[in-house]
Design an enzyme around this catalytic site. Sequence first.
Site, PDB file in Angstrom:
ATOM      1  N   HIS A   1      -7.653   2.705   6.720  1.00  0.00           N
ATOM      2  CA  HIS A   1      -6.981   3.912   6.215  1.00  0.00           C
ATOM      3  C   HIS A   1      -7.328   5.079   7.133  1.00  0.00           C
ATOM      4  CE1 HIS A   1      -5.008   2.865   2.360  1.00  0.00           C
ATOM      5  NE2 HIS A   1      -5.819   1.817   2.443  1.00  0.00           N
TER       6      HIS A   1
ATOM      7  N   ASP B   1       0.851  -1.194   0.000  1.00  0.00           N
ATOM      8  CA  ASP B   1       0.000   0.000   0.000  1.00  0.00           C
ATOM      9  C   ASP B   1       0.892   1.251   0.000  1.00  0.00           C
ATOM     10  OD1 ASP B   1      -2.333   1.597   0.189  1.00  0.00           O
ATOM     11  OD2 ASP B   1      -3.303   0.134   1.471  1.00  0.00           O
TER      12      ASP B   1
ATOM     13  N   TYR C   1     -12.961   6.327  -3.805  1.00  0.00           N
ATOM     14  CA  TYR C   1     -11.604   5.890  -4.143  1.00  0.00           C
ATOM     15  C   TYR C   1     -10.630   7.057  -4.243  1.00  0.00           C
ATOM     16  CZ  TYR C   1     -12.643   1.059  -5.261  1.00  0.00           C
ATOM     17  OH  TYR C   1     -12.971  -0.255  -5.177  1.00  0.00           O
TER      18      TYR C   1
ATOM     19  N   HIS D   1      -8.346  -3.986   7.629  1.00  0.00           N
ATOM     20  CA  HIS D   1      -7.350  -3.136   6.962  1.00  0.00           C
ATOM     21  C   HIS D   1      -7.905  -1.719   6.955  1.00  0.00           C
ATOM     22  CE1 HIS D   1      -4.456  -2.093   3.596  1.00  0.00           C
ATOM     23  NE2 HIS D   1      -5.441  -1.271   3.264  1.00  0.00           N
TER      24      HIS D   1
ATOM     25  N   HIS E   1       2.111   3.274  -3.195  1.00  0.00           N
ATOM     26  CA  HIS E   1       1.399   4.434  -3.759  1.00  0.00           C
ATOM     27  C   HIS E   1       2.117   5.741  -3.420  1.00  0.00           C
ATOM     28  CE1 HIS E   1      -2.179   2.317  -5.152  1.00  0.00           C
ATOM     29  NE2 HIS E   1      -2.300   1.708  -3.983  1.00  0.00           N
TER      30      HIS E   1
END
Lengths: 344, 344
Positions: free
Chosen positions: B200, B18, B289, B198, B21
Amino acid sequence: MNRKSDKPIKITEVCLRDGSHVVAHQYTEEQVRPVARALDDAGMHYIEVSHGDGLGGSTLQYGRSLVDELKLIEAAVEECRQATVAVLLLPGIGTVHQLKQARELGAGLVRVATHVTEADVSAQHIHAAREMGMETLGFLMMAHMAPVEKLVEQAKLMESYGAQAVYVTDSAGALLPDQVRERIRALRQALDIEVGFHGHNNLSVAVANTVAAIEEGATRIDGSVRCLGAGAGNTQTEVLLAVLERMGLQVGIDLYKMMDIAEDIVAPLIPNPQEINKGSLVLGYAGVYSSFLLHAERAGKRFGIDPRDILMELGKRKAVGGQEDLILDVAAEFAKAQKREVKG
Amino acid sequence: MNRKSDKPIKITEVCLRDGSHVVAHQYTEEQVRPVARALDDAGMHYIEVSHGDGLGGSTLQYGRSLVDELKLIEAAVEECRQATVAVLLLPGIGTVHQLKQARELGAGLVRVATHVTEADVSAQHIHAAREMGMETLGFLMMAHMAPVEKLVEQAKLMESYGAQAVYVTDSAGALLPDQVRERIRALRQALDIEVGFHGHNNLSVAVANTVAAIEEGATRIDGSVRCLGAGAGNTQTEVLLAVLERMGLQVGIDLYKMMDIAEDIVAPLIPNPQEINKGSLVLGYAGVYSSFLLHAERAGKRFGIDPRDILMELGKRKAVGGQEDLILDVAAEFAKAQKREVKG
């Protein structure tokens, strides 16, 4: 959102006070004015302006301000049409005389701040502030260091002196959401005045802690745009507002405008983005003052000890600001013990 | 800590997947090796290495990798004495052939990832991974977009295909702790396999969400050192470990070593510290997204619309990856409506 209070939430933006630590107290009037103006325009309730360590903090010990904080307070007051300018006052650092000066320039609210076990030193300042007609709140710092009963006892002292609200102030960013809940709940039960919460993000739970506080009935809430504050910074105001809106709670502050202030006005002011690095994480983990970090790193180097072990020990011993001497003592003890181990 | 599972917590470090990115997929072998070696030495359980969008992600659409991810996987495997190297696979982007290559190089675990409502596209890949003898987990992305019953239904599909755990994957950083609790609880009740989370950090609650997930019985947990990941980054691993230790939960990973990796090895790799800026905040707030952001900003400019309004509308319409065309449609609609208002 299930809130255990029907009073409105009042937000105090602290990027021009706690955030002053991030710029080593070098804020200029030209920086303060657009921040205050934009915050006022977004509907912010209170804007705190002072040296990072409160009125009178501009000293060799706490770091000299570039511009006299009274000038910055005056500038902020001039920019605000609806927001109230607030100041921070730590008895022992700031004086009643300085508070009077800030009051005369238009500051309308003061937070009188003491270590969580030393509320008694706030009596005189709280009385004086009330006499000046200021909104007067108590600020119990390093709140994680006292058992809940002690915190309640100290808050009741502040209430008895005339404080109109008392804050649980998580100066070290050491509290976890359940611990915040327990503390706010206890204060809400014991006090007739409002309860507040001031968080730091050293353990990355400042927003979660603040939401927990609000759910338990805290109505005085601190935030800092773009997370500007000591350690890993405070509860990030614009993020908190987004979360509260997602939870169905409107506080009357314009979220988009707050996002724009963060991105376009405040972010360009700071030398480095706020993040949780090794230093700020260990402060929250150990539960010690951010001013201890540099001293522990120096002592660690001198005695060949991991500064984290020193900070953890200071946390265990509940060391408070001003006890920087203890850092050398602990480092020396550890070095001696290591030597014994090697010999033995 | 009250945990609703007696299985051990297994952490997967995703800074090399991840986190890719954050460096626009420009990781080199010379960067990956010391990170993998140090994580392995600290006791990390799984280390995920792939393009940010999983195996096969190196394309014009998702961003070309500087170095073939298979080379990076091979390098990581060579450095690990105890940790298992994991890979991510999104059916439609990565292929069974690529998974087989990764397996031959020593990858031991795969997360097969689909949009939260499209678990059915994972059947073939889950079967194939099990046949290769890989530990095979399902990854339900954008988990905030589906009602809890739908999430449960989709997770059961993955379980039926042979997945050995299913993750609630909060790709947009849009979930709040109570929402995570509800989802983990529902999956724990409905599934016989392990449940994972998971997170963010777009709403600054990744650590709080992860703690909530663990309390509800999730045992497969993702973290990213120094918060490296898409949007505002993931649950910051070393901070999560500090919080878990403070809550009395040991997971067998060395906290000090993880702090050192973050500070000395990972932080120097990234161009800018991870922070919650206007872009990442609005992604979490709108629940869309991260790839939508740039498109919305462009469309906003072209049509004179605030990109946040476009993203909020996309969130309401539950737009998914690949629906970038919708962004222009929404912007055009809004511009038309504005014009009508001005005329009317």
